[in-house]
Motif scaffolding. Structure first.
Motif, PDB file in Angstrom:
ATOM      1  N   LEU A 194       0.822  -1.209   0.000  1.00 41.33           N
ATOM      2  CA  LEU A 194       0.000   0.000   0.000  1.00 41.33           C
ATOM      3  C   LEU A 194       0.859   1.263   0.000  1.00 41.33           C
ATOM      4  O   LEU A 194       0.459   2.286  -0.578  1.00 41.33           O
ATOM      5  N   LEU A 195       2.037   1.195   0.618  1.00 40.28           N
ATOM      6  CA  LEU A 195       2.903   2.377   0.623  1.00 40.28           C
ATOM      7  C   LEU A 195       3.423   2.728  -0.769  1.00 40.28           C
ATOM      8  O   LEU A 195       3.934   3.823  -0.976  1.00 40.28           O
ATOM      9  N   GLU A 251      -4.722 -15.283   1.175  1.00 39.05           N
ATOM     10  CA  GLU A 251      -4.506 -16.132   0.016  1.00 39.05           C
ATOM     11  C   GLU A 251      -4.836 -15.386  -1.270  1.00 39.05           C
ATOM     12  O   GLU A 251      -4.096 -15.475  -2.264  1.00 39.05           O
ATOM     13  N   GLU A 252      -5.924 -14.621  -1.280  1.00 38.55           N
ATOM     14  CA  GLU A 252      -6.275 -13.822  -2.450  1.00 38.55           C
ATOM     15  C   GLU A 252      -5.241 -12.726  -2.682  1.00 38.55           C
ATOM     16  O   GLU A 252      -4.884 -12.420  -3.827  1.00 38.55           O
ATOM     17  N   PHE A 253      -4.764 -12.138  -1.595  1.00 43.93           N
ATOM     18  CA  PHE A 253      -3.762 -11.075  -1.711  1.00 43.93           C
ATOM     19  C   PHE A 253      -2.492 -11.581  -2.388  1.00 43.93           C
ATOM     20  O   PHE A 253      -1.958 -10.955  -3.305  1.00 43.93           O
ATOM     21  N   TYR A 254      -2.006 -12.730  -1.959  1.00 43.17           N
ATOM     22  CA  TYR A 254      -0.764 -13.231  -2.541  1.00 43.17           C
ATOM     23  C   TYR A 254      -0.951 -13.741  -3.970  1.00 43.17           C
ATOM     24  O   TYR A 254       0.016 -13.796  -4.725  1.00 43.17           O
ATOM     25  N   ARG A 255      -2.170 -14.073  -4.344  1.00 47.35           N
ATOM     26  CA  ARG A 255      -2.426 -14.460  -5.737  1.00 47.35           C
ATOM     27  C   ARG A 255      -2.438 -13.253  -6.666  1.00 47.35           C
ATOM     28  O   ARG A 255      -1.998 -13.330  -7.805  1.00 47.35           O
ATOM     29  N   GLN A 303      -1.837  -9.289  -5.823  1.00 55.37           N
ATOM     30  CA  GLN A 303      -1.672  -8.158  -4.923  1.00 55.37           C
ATOM     31  C   GLN A 303      -2.226  -6.865  -5.511  1.00 55.37           C
ATOM     32  O   GLN A 303      -2.807  -6.043  -4.801  1.00 55.37           O
ATOM     33  N   GLN A 304      -2.055  -6.660  -6.805  1.00 49.86           N
ATOM     34  CA  GLN A 304      -2.539  -5.430  -7.413  1.00 49.86           C
ATOM     35  C   GLN A 304      -4.061  -5.304  -7.275  1.00 49.86           C
ATOM     36  O   GLN A 304      -4.577  -4.257  -6.866  1.00 49.86           O
ATOM     37  N   ARG A 305      -4.777  -6.372  -7.592  1.00 52.61           N
ATOM     38  CA  ARG A 305      -6.237  -6.317  -7.510  1.00 52.61           C
ATOM     39  C   ARG A 305      -6.699  -6.066  -6.082  1.00 52.61           C
ATOM     40  O   ARG A 305      -7.574  -5.224  -5.835  1.00 52.61           O
ATOM     41  N   VAL A 306      -6.126  -6.781  -5.134  1.00 57.27           N
ATOM     42  CA  VAL A 306      -6.539  -6.632  -3.741  1.00 57.27           C
ATOM     43  C   VAL A 306      -6.205  -5.236  -3.228  1.00 57.27           C
ATOM     44  O   VAL A 306      -7.006  -4.606  -2.515  1.00 57.27           O
ATOM     45  N   CYS A 307      -5.038  -4.711  -3.608  1.00 50.58           N
ATOM     46  CA  CYS A 307      -4.672  -3.357  -3.181  1.00 50.58           C
ATOM     47  C   CYS A 307      -5.586  -2.313  -3.818  1.00 50.58           C
ATOM     48  O   CYS A 307      -5.883  -1.286  -3.202  1.00 50.58           O
ATOM     49  N   GLU A 345       5.870  -2.600  -6.465  1.00 49.13           N
ATOM     50  CA  GLU A 345       6.397  -3.628  -5.561  1.00 49.13           C
ATOM     51  C   GLU A 345       5.395  -4.745  -5.307  1.00 49.13           C
ATOM     52  O   GLU A 345       5.678  -5.667  -4.537  1.00 49.13           O
ATOM     53  N   ALA A 346       4.206  -4.665  -5.914  1.00 42.92           N
ATOM     54  CA  ALA A 346       3.205  -5.714  -5.706  1.00 42.92           C
ATOM     55  C   ALA A 346       3.782  -7.057  -6.125  1.00 42.92           C
ATOM     56  O   ALA A 346       4.340  -7.200  -7.208  1.00 42.92           O
ATOM     57  N   GLY A 347       3.668  -8.024  -5.258  1.00 40.71           N
ATOM     58  CA  GLY A 347       4.232  -9.344  -5.504  1.00 40.71           C
ATOM     59  C   GLY A 347       5.336  -9.706  -4.540  1.00 40.71           C
ATOM     60  O   GLY A 347       5.653 -10.876  -4.372  1.00 40.71           O
ATOM     61  N   LYS A 348       5.906  -8.709  -3.851  1.00 42.71           N
ATOM     62  CA  LYS A 348       6.957  -8.993  -2.888  1.00 42.71           C
ATOM     63  C   LYS A 348       6.359  -9.571  -1.611  1.00 42.71           C
ATOM     64  O   LYS A 348       5.312  -9.129  -1.138  1.00 42.71           O
TER      65      LYS A 348
END
Length: 285
Positions: free
Chosen positions: A35-36, A213-217, A219-223, A239-242
């Protein structure tokens, strides 16, 4: 020096716009730093740019372990109105800041304190399959060199280790319990019980729950969904995916896994009813 300056200017530092309250080992660190990357979300004070450290401060554990220090101390970590204005000019719109302290979810007084002191804050959670969170929490303590028992021994010892600690925390607001924060492997995965305290103090529409689990699949969509909840526009996050703070991989014995799945089933059902959503990635009996 920074803390003294922050406290001296605490009057010019607005309350946090959001609290990322947990869960521990649920992906909250990865979510916070993702998010940062959003141009309209700024770090706590001082930023890593001003300090000899690699990363921004995620959270300060005010509403759980540092409440005795007072609101002036807490506000010393928040960006000032002037810093917000400068960041808003760079971002082309209003900016927000938040505190990410994952023990907030489980601490028995955190919700009440937050509701009293920052009643307008929005509440974020990252919740992970409770079986995996429990085992990850244990492995993290082993990695830190402070858990000497096997996983099954630690589960068996949990009730004795934590007996009476919640009441002590409630009775003495200055008390800190290592056992309550760090050896409550199973209890911290009973999300319905912890979250009910927060629902008692904040309206339901103030919460946004992320499935780890959804976040790690994706990250861009969840963020993007979190940004919309926070009133921010979509923004690409480089940095999405780290993944932050991964625990060493280890295999959970099948018999222990089955026992934990059965234990958490009623808690997961109560959580889903409370939130009006399901968690299809979590193991079911």
């Amino acid at each position: 020096m920074f803390r003294a300056y922050g406290m001296a200017t605490a009057w010019a530092r607005p309350d946090p716009d959001f609290l990322l309250i947990g869960a521990k080992r649920g992906g909250s660190t990865s979510l916070y730093y993702a998010l940062l990357d959003h141009p309209n979300i700024i770090p706590l004070f001082p930023s890593a740019d001003l300090l000899p450290k690699a990363n921004h401060t995620k959270g300060v554990h005010f509403f759980d372990s540092n409440y005795r220090r007072g609101m002036r101390w807490y506000r010393s970590y928040l960006p000032s109105r002037a810093a917000r204005s400068r960041a808003a000019r760079r971002a082309g719109g209003p900016v927000i800041a938040g505190d990410g302290s994952p023990y907030y979810l489980y601490h028995p007084l955190a919700a009440r304190r937050a509701a009293r002191d920052v009643p307008e804050a929005r509440i974020l959670l990252a919740l992970r399959d409770p079986v995996e969170r429990t085992f990850s929490h244990y492995r993290e303590r082993v990695r830190a060199g402070v858990e000497k028992l096997s996983f099954e021994e630690a589960l068996a010892a949990e009730a004795e280790r934590t007996a009476g600690e919640e009441q002590r925390l409630i009775s003495d607001p200055t008390y800190y319990s290592y056992a309550h924060e760090q050896q409550s492997y199973v209890a911290q995965s009973e999300y319905d019980r912890a979250l009910r305290r927060w629902f008692d103090h904040f309206p339901a529409d103030r919460f946004h729950v992320v499935s780890s689990e959804e976040f790690y699949r994706d990250q861009q969509r969840v963020c993007d969904e979190v940004a919309a909840f926070l009133g921010l526009p979509h923004a690409p996050l480089p940095e999405a995916g780290k993944v932050w703070n991964p625990a060493p991989k280890s295999e959970l014995p099948a018999s222990v896994r089955r026992r934990l799945i059965e234990h958490f089933a009623p808690h997961n059902a109560a959580l889903e009813k409370m939130l009006g959503r399901s968690f299809p990635d979590w193991a079911a009996p």
